[in-house]
Design a protein around this motif. Structure first.
Motif: not given
Length: 88
Positions: A33-61
Motif C-alpha cells: 500500500s501507499e502507506a507501507e511504502v511511505h513508512y518504509h521510506l521513513g525507515l530508510c531515511e532513519e537508517a541513512k540509506y536514502l536522502v528524501l524530499y519533504q512532502p508538498e502536502t499535509d497528507d499524513p499518508i
C-alpha cells in the motif's frame, strides 16, 4: 506496522537503477500500500540509506515528496542484501 526487508530492498533497487539525477517519485509497488511504502521510506531515511524530499502536502499518508538519492550506507546495505548477509 512491521518492517518488511523485501520492501526496503525493492525501494533501494528502484533508486539504484534510476538513470536521472532529478527527483524520483515515490514508487508504487503492486504488493504494498501507499502507506507501507511511505513508512518504509521513513525507515530508510532513519537508517541513512536514502536522502528524501519533504512532502508538498499535509497528507499524513504521503510523508515524502520524492527521493533524491541513495547514500553510501544505502549502497552498502543493498550490496550486503544481494550477498545474502543474514542480518538482512
Amino acid at each position: 506496522m512491521q518492517r518488511k526487508m523485501k520492501l526496503i530492498r525493492k525501494i533501494l533497487e528502484y533508486v539504484e537503477v534510476s538513470t536521472t539525477e532529478e527527483r524520483l517519485p515515490v514508487p508504487e509497488f503492486r504488493d504494498y500500500s501507499e502507506a507501507e511504502v511511505h513508512y518504509h521510506l521513513g525507515l530508510c531515511e532513519e537508517a541513512k540509506y536514502l536522502v528524501l524530499y519533504q512532502p508538498e502536502t499535509d497528507d499524513p499518508i504521503r510523508r515524502f515528496g520524492g527521493i533524491s538519492r541513495l547514500t553510501w550506507a544505502g549502497h552498502e546495505t543493498l550490496e550486503a542484501m544481494r550477498a545474502g548477509n543474514d542480518s538482512y
